[in-house]
Design a protein around this motif. Structure first.
Motif, PDB file in Angstrom:
ATOM      1  N   SER A  35       5.013  12.189  -5.603  1.00 12.32           N
ATOM      2  CA  SER A  35       3.601  11.823  -5.524  1.00 12.32           C
ATOM      3  C   SER A  35       3.176  11.315  -6.899  1.00 12.32           C
ATOM      4  O   SER A  35       3.248  12.053  -7.887  1.00 12.32           O
ATOM      5  CB  SER A  35       2.753  13.039  -5.139  1.00 12.32           C
ATOM      6  OG  SER A  35       1.395  12.767  -5.444  1.00 12.32           O
ATOM      7  N   SER A  36       2.752  10.080  -6.937  1.00 20.23           N
ATOM      8  CA  SER A  36       2.259   9.552  -8.220  1.00 20.23           C
ATOM      9  C   SER A  36       0.906  10.175  -8.543  1.00 20.23           C
ATOM     10  O   SER A  36       0.504  10.228  -9.699  1.00 20.23           O
ATOM     11  CB  SER A  36       2.113   8.035  -8.163  1.00 20.23           C
ATOM     12  OG  SER A  36       3.371   7.464  -7.969  1.00 20.23           O
ATOM     13  N   LYS A  37       0.235  10.645  -7.485  1.00 20.37           N
ATOM     14  CA  LYS A  37      -1.095  11.217  -7.676  1.00 20.37           C
ATOM     15  C   LYS A  37      -1.017  12.565  -8.387  1.00 20.37           C
ATOM     16  O   LYS A  37      -1.730  12.816  -9.357  1.00 20.37           O
ATOM     17  CB  LYS A  37      -1.756  11.385  -6.307  1.00 20.37           C
ATOM     18  CG  LYS A  37      -3.227  11.568  -6.348  1.00 20.37           C
ATOM     19  CD  LYS A  37      -3.777  11.498  -4.936  1.00 20.37           C
ATOM     20  CE  LYS A  37      -5.286  11.550  -4.953  1.00 20.37           C
ATOM     21  NZ  LYS A  37      -5.816  11.405  -3.600  1.00 20.37           N
ATOM     22  N   ASN A  90       0.779  -1.239   0.000  1.00 23.27           N
ATOM     23  CA  ASN A  90       0.000   0.000   0.000  1.00 23.27           C
ATOM     24  C   ASN A  90       0.814   1.295   0.000  1.00 23.27           C
ATOM     25  O   ASN A  90       0.263   2.383   0.144  1.00 23.27           O
ATOM     26  CB  ASN A  90      -0.955   0.032   1.203  1.00 23.27           C
ATOM     27  CG  ASN A  90      -2.380   0.096   0.734  1.00 23.27           C
ATOM     28  OD1 ASN A  90      -2.643  -0.012  -0.467  1.00 23.27           O
ATOM     29  ND2 ASN A  90      -3.296   0.297   1.648  1.00 23.27           N
ATOM     30  N   VAL A  91       2.131   1.163  -0.145  1.00 24.69           N
ATOM     31  CA  VAL A  91       2.957   2.374  -0.124  1.00 24.69           C
ATOM     32  C   VAL A  91       2.882   3.103  -1.477  1.00 24.69           C
ATOM     33  O   VAL A  91       3.344   4.229  -1.624  1.00 24.69           O
ATOM     34  CB  VAL A  91       4.400   2.003   0.307  1.00 24.69           C
ATOM     35  CG1 VAL A  91       5.131   1.271  -0.809  1.00 24.69           C
ATOM     36  CG2 VAL A  91       5.181   3.193   0.771  1.00 24.69           C
ATOM     37  N   GLY A  92       2.288   2.421  -2.473  1.00 25.10           N
ATOM     38  CA  GLY A  92       2.082   3.058  -3.776  1.00 25.10           C
ATOM     39  C   GLY A  92       3.026   2.568  -4.863  1.00 25.10           C
ATOM     40  O   GLY A  92       3.305   3.274  -5.831  1.00 25.10           O
ATOM     41  N   LYS A  93       3.510   1.319  -4.724  1.00 23.39           N
ATOM     42  CA  LYS A  93       4.471   0.786  -5.708  1.00 23.39           C
ATOM     43  C   LYS A  93       3.850   0.709  -7.105  1.00 23.39           C
ATOM     44  O   LYS A  93       4.454   1.136  -8.079  1.00 23.39           O
ATOM     45  CB  LYS A  93       4.947  -0.618  -5.271  1.00 23.39           C
ATOM     46  CG  LYS A  93       5.710  -0.597  -3.961  1.00 23.39           C
ATOM     47  CD  LYS A  93       6.168  -1.971  -3.543  1.00 23.39           C
ATOM     48  CE  LYS A  93       5.021  -2.906  -3.210  1.00 23.39           C
ATOM     49  NZ  LYS A  93       4.147  -2.434  -2.129  1.00 23.39           N
ATOM     50  N   SER A  94       2.628   0.147  -7.164  1.00 18.15           N
ATOM     51  CA  SER A  94       1.988   0.006  -8.488  1.00 18.15           C
ATOM     52  C   SER A  94       1.692   1.377  -9.078  1.00 18.15           C
ATOM     53  O   SER A  94       1.809   1.569 -10.294  1.00 18.15           O
ATOM     54  CB  SER A  94       0.697  -0.794  -8.373  1.00 18.15           C
ATOM     55  OG  SER A  94       0.997  -2.072  -7.871  1.00 18.15           O
ATOM     56  N   SER A  95       1.334   2.323  -8.213  1.00 17.16           N
ATOM     57  CA  SER A  95       1.028   3.670  -8.721  1.00 17.16           C
ATOM     58  C   SER A  95       2.283   4.314  -9.300  1.00 17.16           C
ATOM     59  O   SER A  95       2.237   4.954 -10.358  1.00 17.16           O
ATOM     60  CB  SER A  95       0.477   4.553  -7.603  1.00 17.16           C
ATOM     61  OG  SER A  95      -0.662   3.949  -7.053  1.00 17.16           O
ATOM     62  N   ASP A 104       2.163  14.179  -1.531  1.00 16.34           N
ATOM     63  CA  ASP A 104       1.028  15.130  -1.472  1.00 16.34           C
ATOM     64  C   ASP A 104       0.352  15.095  -0.100  1.00 16.34           C
ATOM     65  O   ASP A 104      -0.350  16.035   0.283  1.00 16.34           O
ATOM     66  CB  ASP A 104       0.021  14.820  -2.587  1.00 16.34           C
ATOM     67  CG  ASP A 104      -0.451  13.376  -2.560  1.00 16.34           C
ATOM     68  OD1 ASP A 104      -1.609  13.137  -2.258  1.00 16.34           O
ATOM     69  OD2 ASP A 104       0.377  12.465  -2.842  1.00 16.34           O
ATOM     70  N   LEU A 105       0.580  14.009   0.663  1.00 16.53           N
ATOM     71  CA  LEU A 105      -0.029  13.919   1.996  1.00 16.53           C
ATOM     72  C   LEU A 105       0.895  14.510   3.076  1.00 16.53           C
ATOM     73  O   LEU A 105       0.622  14.397   4.270  1.00 16.53           O
ATOM     74  CB  LEU A 105      -0.347  12.453   2.341  1.00 16.53           C
ATOM     75  CG  LEU A 105      -1.307  11.737   1.386  1.00 16.53           C
ATOM     76  CD1 LEU A 105      -1.480  10.277   1.772  1.00 16.53           C
ATOM     77  CD2 LEU A 105      -2.670  12.434   1.369  1.00 16.53           C
ATOM     78  N   SER A 160      -4.883  -0.519  -6.015  1.00 19.06           N
ATOM     79  CA  SER A 160      -6.057  -0.636  -5.148  1.00 19.06           C
ATOM     80  C   SER A 160      -5.659  -0.342  -3.713  1.00 19.06           C
ATOM     81  O   SER A 160      -4.495  -0.512  -3.343  1.00 19.06           O
ATOM     82  CB  SER A 160      -6.652  -2.040  -5.277  1.00 19.06           C
ATOM     83  OG  SER A 160      -6.411  -2.778  -4.118  1.00 19.06           O
ATOM     84  N   HIS A 196       7.213   8.427  -0.790  1.00 23.68           N
ATOM     85  CA  HIS A 196       6.099   8.425  -1.735  1.00 23.68           C
ATOM     86  C   HIS A 196       4.818   8.973  -1.100  1.00 23.68           C
ATOM     87  O   HIS A 196       4.688   9.005   0.107  1.00 23.68           O
ATOM     88  CB  HIS A 196       5.882   6.992  -2.250  1.00 23.68           C
ATOM     89  CG  HIS A 196       5.044   6.940  -3.489  1.00 23.68           C
ATOM     90  ND1 HIS A 196       3.978   6.090  -3.624  1.00 23.68           N
ATOM     91  CD2 HIS A 196       5.096   7.669  -4.630  1.00 23.68           C
ATOM     92  CE1 HIS A 196       3.433   6.272  -4.813  1.00 23.68           C
ATOM     93  NE2 HIS A 196       4.097   7.234  -5.441  1.00 23.68           N
ATOM     94  N   LYS A 197       3.882   9.360  -1.934  1.00 21.15           N
ATOM     95  CA  LYS A 197       2.627  10.020  -1.538  1.00 21.15           C
ATOM     96  C   LYS A 197       2.936  11.352  -0.845  1.00 21.15           C
ATOM     97  O   LYS A 197       2.352  11.685   0.193  1.00 21.15           O
ATOM     98  CB  LYS A 197       1.788   9.140  -0.603  1.00 21.15           C
ATOM     99  CG  LYS A 197       1.492   7.731  -1.122  1.00 21.15           C
ATOM    100  CD  LYS A 197       0.414   7.068  -0.275  1.00 21.15           C
ATOM    101  CE  LYS A 197       0.269   5.592  -0.602  1.00 21.15           C
ATOM    102  NZ  LYS A 197      -0.754   4.917   0.180  1.00 21.15           N
TER     103      LYS A 197
HETATM  104  P1  GDP Z   1       1.076  -0.886  -3.643  1.00 20.00           P
HETATM  105  O1  GDP Z   1       0.330  -1.875  -2.858  1.00 20.00           O
HETATM  106  O2  GDP Z   1       2.346  -0.470  -2.942  1.00 20.00           O
HETATM  107  O3  GDP Z   1       1.334  -1.311  -5.049  1.00 20.00           O
HETATM  108  O4  GDP Z   1       0.176   0.449  -3.691  1.00 20.00           O
HETATM  109  P2  GDP Z   1      -0.869   0.962  -4.779  1.00 20.00           P
HETATM  110  O5  GDP Z   1      -0.158   1.613  -5.902  1.00 20.00           O
HETATM  111  O6  GDP Z   1      -1.821  -0.122  -5.110  1.00 20.00           O
HETATM  112  O7  GDP Z   1      -1.578   2.147  -3.974  1.00 20.00           O
HETATM  113  C1  GDP Z   1      -2.167   1.942  -2.734  1.00 20.00           C
HETATM  114  C2  GDP Z   1      -3.116   3.073  -2.422  1.00 20.00           C
HETATM  115  O8  GDP Z   1      -2.381   4.292  -2.294  1.00 20.00           O
HETATM  116  C3  GDP Z   1      -4.153   3.318  -3.509  1.00 20.00           C
HETATM  117  O9  GDP Z   1      -5.397   3.621  -2.888  1.00 20.00           O
HETATM  118  C4  GDP Z   1      -3.624   4.524  -4.258  1.00 20.00           C
HETATM  119  O10 GDP Z   1      -4.655   5.298  -4.853  1.00 20.00           O
HETATM  120  C5  GDP Z   1      -2.928   5.288  -3.168  1.00 20.00           C
HETATM  121  N1  GDP Z   1      -1.823   6.111  -3.717  1.00 20.00           N
HETATM  122  C6  GDP Z   1      -0.869   5.679  -4.547  1.00 20.00           C
HETATM  123  N2  GDP Z   1      -0.011   6.682  -4.845  1.00 20.00           N
HETATM  124  C7  GDP Z   1      -0.441   7.763  -4.182  1.00 20.00           C
HETATM  125  C8  GDP Z   1       0.036   9.128  -4.057  1.00 20.00           C
HETATM  126  O11 GDP Z   1       1.042   9.550  -4.651  1.00 20.00           O
HETATM  127  N3  GDP Z   1      -0.676   9.961  -3.230  1.00 20.00           N
HETATM  128  C9  GDP Z   1      -1.777   9.532  -2.570  1.00 20.00           C
HETATM  129  N4  GDP Z   1      -2.364  10.439  -1.794  1.00 20.00           N
HETATM  130  N5  GDP Z   1      -2.238   8.284  -2.656  1.00 20.00           N
HETATM  131  C10 GDP Z   1      -1.597   7.402  -3.447  1.00 20.00           C
END
Ligand code: GDP
Length: 443
Positions: free
Chosen positions: A345-347, A224-229, A331-332, A243, A328-329
């Motif tokens: 921030s991938s967002k 959930n740290v945002g790897k896929s994003s 923006d938060l 997700s 990562h993230k």
């Molecule tokens: P993974 O499990 O590490 O691959 O994480 P995901 O890419 O699936 O992202 C997990 C959650 O974090 C999702 O709900 C994304 O929408 C959210 N997320 C990913 N990147 C960002 C970001 O840069 N900023 C914010 N605020 N949320 C993000």
């Protein structure tokens, strides 16, 4: 007398046009049995002709004749451009085989070019790099070597070593001639200069490897740290499923993208956590394996959380691995624990450019490649130059210790031989066969 060889030079399958290439002493006489122009052809001229065998039309084609030695291989060469129908291609090949040509082996055209002195070995090797380069920068480097840049550097080193050997051997033959002390020092300086130049070339090998083969890049971090994003953001596409449910990515996903002149083989991994789920735990295992094979590791933490809240501790990178920490993230918000890391921030896209620049800097080892060029060596050249380096070092030690000059001379000869191997002087047949077998057929 060498055989006359033939191969399809363009990819197999259906296409608008296809090119077949023939090289060897019978190229023209075989072709003249299919069309009358061949024996009266001019070199480097293209003729519109009808290919017929035993009265049967094969195809309307364009044929270019290259009279040896003014050809790629140095031999008489014919290039036939036909319609790109596999039936036509097959018929042309079969007809030539029936007339006495044989199918070429992989890389055999380039091997002949090397054996006929049209290319040195560095140029011959660069042909495959020109064909397979995946970034403009890798292509630029391959073109520079094809134009002879590496061969010329080897030649400069060889001339200097031959000169040094001549001086040393004159001294061995006439030891009573007075040698001024500054001449001895100049000699040592010249060996040292050669050693430094060889060392600099060797240091380009890791860069050469990643330019040629791409960079295995693993994104790693807690679920959930945002790897896929981040994976998607770097690719600028929605390739991996994003997700909020931890454990969504269970297997490795690999896609290629170009960043800063490098071809990244980007691998998204399962989040690292202990799990009872068999599929997910297999994913975690695979992620750890990919990690051990990686050239570049992008380690992600949640920017807004203190370091202590992240249970995942990344393993120590191996000596050859590049490692970049990403907060990562961002923006938060970015917690002070992560101020040293690159905030991304991938967002929102914030920090992506800096991350790409940081990847570029890490991979090119801080070199200004625009100024220094992308001239890099491959594994074979590295092995030969490493031998040369060792021999030069031994020679330098012998000179500094005032050992008998014969010793320094033996080591210099060894260095000269190894440098010669880089351009293909005194290279044995087995090495050449192994090297050219990596080429595609028709090149
Ligand atoms: P993974 O499990 O590490 O691959 O994480 P995901 O890419 O699936 O992202 C997990 C959650 O974090 C999702 O709900 C994304 O929408 C959210 N997320 C990913 N990147 C960002 C970001 O840069 N900023 C914010 N605020 N949320 C993000």
């Amino acid at each position: 007398m060498p055989d006359t060889i033939i191969a399809l030079a363009t990819p197999p399958g259906t296409s608008a046009l296809a090119v077949l290439r023939l090289s060897g002493p019978d190229s023209f006489s075989l072709t003249s049995q299919l069309t009358p122009v061949a024996s009266a052809s001019q070199s480097h001229r293209c003729y519109y002709q009808t290919l017929k065998y035993e009265g049967d039309l094969i195809d309307e084609v364009m044929i270019t004749y290259f009279h040896g030695p003014r050809s790629y291989t140095g031999e008489d060469t014919v290039e036939i451009t036909c319609h790109g129908n596999p039936l036509i291609i097959q018929r042309i090949l079969q007809t030539y085989l029936k007339l006495g040509a044989r199918m070429s082996l992989p890389g055999e055209f380039t091997q002949r070019a090397f054996l006929n002195g049209k290319l040195d070995l560095t140029q011959a090797e660069s042909v495959i790099d020109v064909i397979e380069a995946t970034t403009l920068e890798a292509l630029r480097g391959a073109h520079a070597i094809l134009e002879g840049a590496l061969g010329q550097r080897m030649q400069t080193l060889r001339i200097r070593l031959i000169d040094l050997l001549a001086h040393l051997e004159a001294y061995i033959d006439f030891p009573d001639e007075d040698i001024k002390p500054e001449t001895g020092q100049q000699f040592i300086d010249s060996v040292r200069l050669t050693l430094n130049e060889v060392h600099e070339l060797i240091s380009s090998a890791p860069l050469g490897k990643i330019l040629r083969e791409g960079v295995a890049t693993v994104i790693i971090g807690s679920p959930n740290v945002g790897k896929s994003s981040l994976f998607n953001a770097l690719l600028r596409s929605e390739r991996a499923i994003v997700s909020p449910i931890p454990g969504t990515t269970r297997d490795l996903i690999e896609t290629a993208c170009n960043v800063g002149g490098f071809h990244l083989r980007l691998i998204d991994t399962a989040g690292q956590r202990t799990t009872e789920d068999m599929v997910e735990s297999e994913g975690v295992k695979r992620a750890l394996h990919a990690l051990s094979q990686a050239d570049l590791i992008l380690y992600l933490v949640d920017a807004s959380q203190p370091r202590i809240s992240d249970s995942f501790q990344p393993p120590e990178p191996l000596p050859h691995q590049h490692f970049i920490s990403v907060a990562h993230k961002s923006d938060l918000g970015v917690h002070p624990d992560h101020h040293q890391k690159i905030a991304v921030s991938s967002k929102t896209g914030e920090g992506l450019k800096q991350l790409e620049e940081s990847i570029r800097q890490k991979l090119n080892g801080g070199r200004d490649l625009e100024k220094q060029g992308w001239l890099t060596i491959n594994a074979r050249q590295e092995a030969a130059l490493s031998h040369a380096e060792e021999a030069l070092l031994r020679s330098l030690n012998a000179l500094m210790k005032s050992d008998p000059p014969e010793l320094a001379s033996i080591h210099l000869r060894e260095a000269l031989q190894s440098i010669g191997e880089v351009v293909g002087l005194a290279t044995n047949e087995d090495i050449l066969d192994a090297l050219f077998s990596k080429f595609c057929i028709g090149k």
